[in-house]
Design a protein around this motif. Structure first.
Motif, short mmCIF file in Angstrom:
data_model
loop_
_atom_site.label_atom_id
_atom_site.label_comp_id
_atom_site.label_asym_id
_atom_site.label_seq_id
_atom_site.Cartn_x
_atom_site.Cartn_y
_atom_site.Cartn_z
N GLY A 37 2.68 -4.19 -26.58
CA GLY A 37 3.04 -2.97 -25.85
C GLY A 37 1.84 -2.08 -25.60
O GLY A 37 1.92 -0.85 -25.63
N ILE A 38 0.69 -2.71 -25.36
CA ILE A 38 -0.54 -1.94 -25.18
C ILE A 38 -0.86 -1.81 -23.70
O ILE A 38 -0.83 -2.79 -22.95
N ASN A 39 -1.16 -0.60 -23.27
CA ASN A 39 -1.55 -0.30 -21.91
C ASN A 39 -3.05 0.01 -21.93
O ASN A 39 -3.53 0.63 -22.89
N ILE A 40 -3.79 -0.44 -20.94
CA ILE A 40 -5.20 -0.02 -20.86
C ILE A 40 -5.24 1.29 -20.10
O ILE A 40 -5.06 1.32 -18.88
N ASP A 41 -5.47 2.39 -20.80
CA ASP A 41 -5.40 3.71 -20.17
C ASP A 41 -6.62 4.02 -19.32
O ASP A 41 -6.53 4.73 -18.32
N LEU A 42 -7.79 3.53 -19.72
CA LEU A 42 -9.03 3.87 -19.00
C LEU A 42 -9.31 2.83 -17.91
O LEU A 42 -9.41 1.63 -18.19
N SER A 99 -3.49 12.66 -24.37
CA SER A 99 -4.25 11.84 -25.32
C SER A 99 -4.12 10.39 -24.87
O SER A 99 -3.02 9.92 -24.59
N LEU A 100 -5.23 9.66 -24.85
CA LEU A 100 -5.20 8.27 -24.40
C LEU A 100 -5.51 7.33 -25.56
O LEU A 100 -6.02 7.73 -26.60
N ALA A 101 -5.21 6.05 -25.32
CA ALA A 101 -5.64 4.99 -26.24
C ALA A 101 -6.78 4.25 -25.57
O ALA A 101 -6.74 3.98 -24.37
N ALA A 102 -7.83 3.96 -26.33
CA ALA A 102 -8.95 3.16 -25.81
C ALA A 102 -8.90 1.79 -26.46
O ALA A 102 -8.11 1.54 -27.37
N THR A 103 -9.75 0.87 -25.99
CA THR A 103 -9.85 -0.42 -26.67
C THR A 103 -11.11 -0.47 -27.52
O THR A 103 -11.34 -1.44 -28.23
N ASN A 104 -11.93 0.58 -27.45
CA ASN A 104 -13.20 0.58 -28.15
C ASN A 104 -13.34 1.88 -28.95
O ASN A 104 -13.24 2.97 -28.39
N GLY A 137 -0.84 6.50 -22.34
CA GLY A 137 -0.98 7.58 -23.32
C GLY A 137 -0.64 7.14 -24.73
O GLY A 137 -0.12 6.05 -24.95
N VAL A 138 -0.97 7.99 -25.71
CA VAL A 138 -0.69 7.69 -27.12
C VAL A 138 0.82 7.55 -27.32
O VAL A 138 1.31 6.67 -28.01
N ASN A 139 1.57 8.44 -26.70
CA ASN A 139 3.02 8.43 -26.79
C ASN A 139 3.52 7.98 -25.42
O ASN A 139 3.66 8.79 -24.51
#
Lengths: 319, 319, 319, 319
Positions: free
Chosen positions: D12-17, D187-192, D212-214
């Motif tokens: 369930g991971i989205n690439i936000d950037l 707030s975003l999630a990164a992969t790095n 986003g985080v949520n």
């Protein structure tokens, strides 16, 4: 085993839970650990494992001082149920009482380790905030607290914020308050994410240097404090490097041929975590909830253990 | 005057500001107070009044120990302007330096009195949270902090939450850290609402018993601590009973014939405040903002005073 | 009476509690108020007064719209007892149910008015944070919440922080969510300190302009929202000017000859409060505790009222 | 590439950037991406990469809608330096201005996405708390804010707490306020992990579902809102599963023979994270500081961009 130790050292990781240390060592060697005795019980919502390190050999292998380490595992604690909380609080109380070798009305000092400004490290200050405090009432209006033991509590902060060794601050207060026993509460790091907020460790050897989310530099134990120190800890984070290592190991065990190159593992993980120098943690998104829930359960358990003569409804009311 | 003292006693009210004590006494007697010397200066955003109590007679009349009490009044501090904050921080620094009779590199312990869980009493913990801490760096990497004095800080909590006398906790820590001087930060009560968040008192006699928003029971001063104690306080509340009294007095002075019946005043106010036993405070609606703003200004002033050799930009950056 | 109205206007003070408005008017005139009906009941920890304003004359005299105003007075709420909390929560539930004229499974929108950054105004956001939310579950997994009504909640903030009229934000959300009814929670101002945290008002006329700790500029009621609005409020502050006035009035009634010069009273109080333009409040020192305690009680009461079919233990567990 | 997509979906991971999405795709294929144009600039403390997705093919490959994605990378932002903060705020302002295609005095609505009760998701509410709000002053005292654009702001909360789709709440408010443009902060999630708190993404395509985080369930963009939506995001977490995968990939690239068994990778990581169902995050220990620092920088950048005619000192003073 040596590889593991070297890996943990590289990333400045301490194994806070005796149960995890034992499982890691047993997993690596497949044999009983000399000088370590274990006993397991169950209760409706989980299990209790009592590990005793009984001699120097056990100490050396486990990397922890001789003494008793009680681990309560209650997976359902994750689901904020008051029923589970109460059940676990009772188990905490029962086991904590087994370690209290002091007179019924002797003063106890609760020390909430950690940093209330950094959520994953806030367990100790949270418990201090909610615990039942009676020592001043014993001085001011003793008849009101006749059923209660004298309890006091404080949160000494962390070195980076105070500029003072945590153990130094506690020692100073101990010399004034002269408690018969210290109970120190701390946020711990686990190696397994399933333990976050669901495992509670109670030990009679105090706090070791290098342990906890916010590493301590000096021990907080009967040698440094002059009185017995019981430590109660709950894992709130997993060191991020451990996740990477675990992924590599599990994968290799099952899918890859050839041995894992442990030097390579370290190198890869160091690169991933380099910008934060090992300071990255794995934690649930709802870390704030986790701390509140665990803090509440530990607080109830301590209250029950310290005031066995107080009516239970009164104790709950005072929460 | 006796009536006033008796009124204050009834409601457990202490006059925290020397400047207010002096004005009350002068207002009542219309005469110079023997053993009390006063000097007044101005600066662009306000004024500085330096009151010196020089002998036992002054002590007795003022109800405060011999020593220097510097009061900075800056009405514009209420309007969160960085320019005003900086100007006041400089005045704090200059006056604080005048009281620092210790070697340049001697260690200072900052003590944040009060309760961070009760907004009007949170000034001390707020300053501890933001103040520049260097003592541990002097031990770990002295070259990095060559331009800085060793400073450490902690917040001892309040009796109702810890069960331990605040002065006892501090004394314990002082015996371990052995600072050359203590700076204690506290939320004060004023008798005049215009002082809330706009007046800063710096004194060299420490903290008296009974003072502050959350009354202290034991003094924190050079006698109890063994080292000099400088106290910095900012009024964040007015005791609610004072508002009632002030209304009655001002009204009678101007509109009523006949003397005010002081027994009646007490009785009326006791009835109004009875349910909370004097524990009601008057405070601005934006008490949270007030604490943050005052805390920031005091923090900057202390940082400037303690590290005169540090480049100002560096100090601001470290804020 | 006119003097009082003029006094309240000068200081921008609204009488938020219908019970206080009625007592002030009755106290001044000594007569029944036409168009106002009152009924009083008691329960173990306090009393319930139901005031009904039944016609335009009642509206004009009371300064409040026609409708029902239920006031629960429970002096023991001040002492954080879970037993008292539960008893009061049950009374809230019972009386709230009497005002819910909507189908069993109709959606309800809870609106937490006020500012979570300003402690005395944080009651509404506190309730929103803890209330049981089920509307999204009704859409995602209806079987799990079969015993629960669809409930949603949000905190619209205050004009000074959002730049948007609170009523405008709510109206926008109402047009999307289309609830059958709104319950609006607000911190109120009382005229008597004994009510702080111990009185709860439930009314079916919504929120009037000018009411609450942080005055609203537009009404939040069935006219502006298009659906019924029930308001639940708890006094957390007393306007500081009222304390001054009360002191003067009580004193004059008992000790002074001659009538109180009301113009003089206003002048004296204006001078005392001038620097803060009436924005000063009287509140207990432990305002943070007060808000948490009252918020918890109101939250429990609402949960019980909205989900009568849900097992009580389940409701408590979900808290 | 397909393996990656399948892996991200499993967790369930989205690439936000957009920058990370592009680098992942380029890394996998080694070729230019059709329909994607990139431009890179540097500034003293970092770099700015402007990615434009120009057609449907670019959209499909990148998994993001056509539009402009500006990524500011400033590794020194981690070290709370006011100089770096100001420099980055200026770069934010300049780039934000390049996307503002609206009249000088048109109203802007700032929306702070996320949950202020869950630290890693609190960036949006933090910015709303500190941003300069002027819309109500334009209505009340227009002359005072003549140099300022009308700005309003609110934090809609998250679905789990309100029971209402975030996009629904925003849409309701938009229909009342009728802004010319929305700026949404998240707030975003990164992969790095090196991006945590040091990368800022500004895009003109709004917020996509699942980001986003949520995670959001509905898009917040010009189609759903009816006005342009600019999104500003800062990574505060890395999904924990990504750390495991990265460890495995980097290790295999360098030390292992044979291809990585991607099915095995998924299985291993699922087991590790099973108890929390993918909800575990990697974040720095000092997550509270990170959010405050990033929030402050973004707030300054937005203030500068929206009020180009306001004197800079005045803007800083109003912060």
């Amino acid at each position: 085993m040596q590889e593991l130790t070297s890996f943990l050292n590289t990333f400045g990781i301490n194994i806070d839970l005796a149960l995890e240390a034992k499982d890691l060592i047993r997993g690596a060697t497949g044999r009983e650990i000399p000088g370590v005795v274990e006993e397991k019980q169950t209760f409706p919502h989980g299990s209790v494992t009592i590990i005793k390190i009984t001699n120097k050999q056990g100490e050396a292998i486990m990397g922890k001082p001789c003494g008793t380490y009680i681990t309560i595992e209650a997976p359902n604690l994750r689901f904020r149920s008051p029923e589970v909380q109460e059940s676990v609080a009772e188990v905490i109380a029962k086991n904590l009482i087994s370690l209290l070798q002091i007179p019924e009305k002797a003063t106890i000092l609760i020390v909430g380790l950690g940093n209330w400004q950094a959520t994953p490290d806030a367990l100790g200050p949270t418990v201090v905030k909610h615990i039942l405090i009676t020592r001043h009432l014993h001085l001011q209006m003793p008849q009101v607290v006749a059923n209660y033991r004298p309890v006091c509590a404080f949160a000494p902060g962390v070195l980076g914020i105070t500029g003072i060794e945590t153990a130094e601050i506690i020692k100073g207060v101990v010399e004034k308050v002269k408690p018969a026993l210290i109970i120190a509460i701390d946020s711990l790091a686990a190696t397994n994410v399933s333990r976050l907020g669901t495992t509670i460790q109670i030990g009679d050897t105090g706090i070791s240097p290098g342990s906890g989310v916010n590493n301590k530099r000096m021990g907080i134990n009967s040698e440094t404090m002059g009185v017995p120190v019981i430590a109660i800890g709950v894992p709130t984070v997993v060191n991020a490097a451990i996740i990477g290592r675990m992924a590599l190991e599990n994968y290799h065990q099952r899918f890859a041929q050839g041995r894992l190159n442990h030097y390579g593992v370290k190198q890869v993980l160091e690169e991933i975590f380099q910008p934060f120098q090992g300071g990255l943690i794995v934690t649930p998104r709802e870390i704030d909830d986790l701390i509140e829930n665990a803090g509440r359960t530990v607080t109830r358990g301590i209250n029950m253990a310290l005031h066995p003569q107080a009516p239970k409804e009164e104790l709950e009311a005072l929460l």
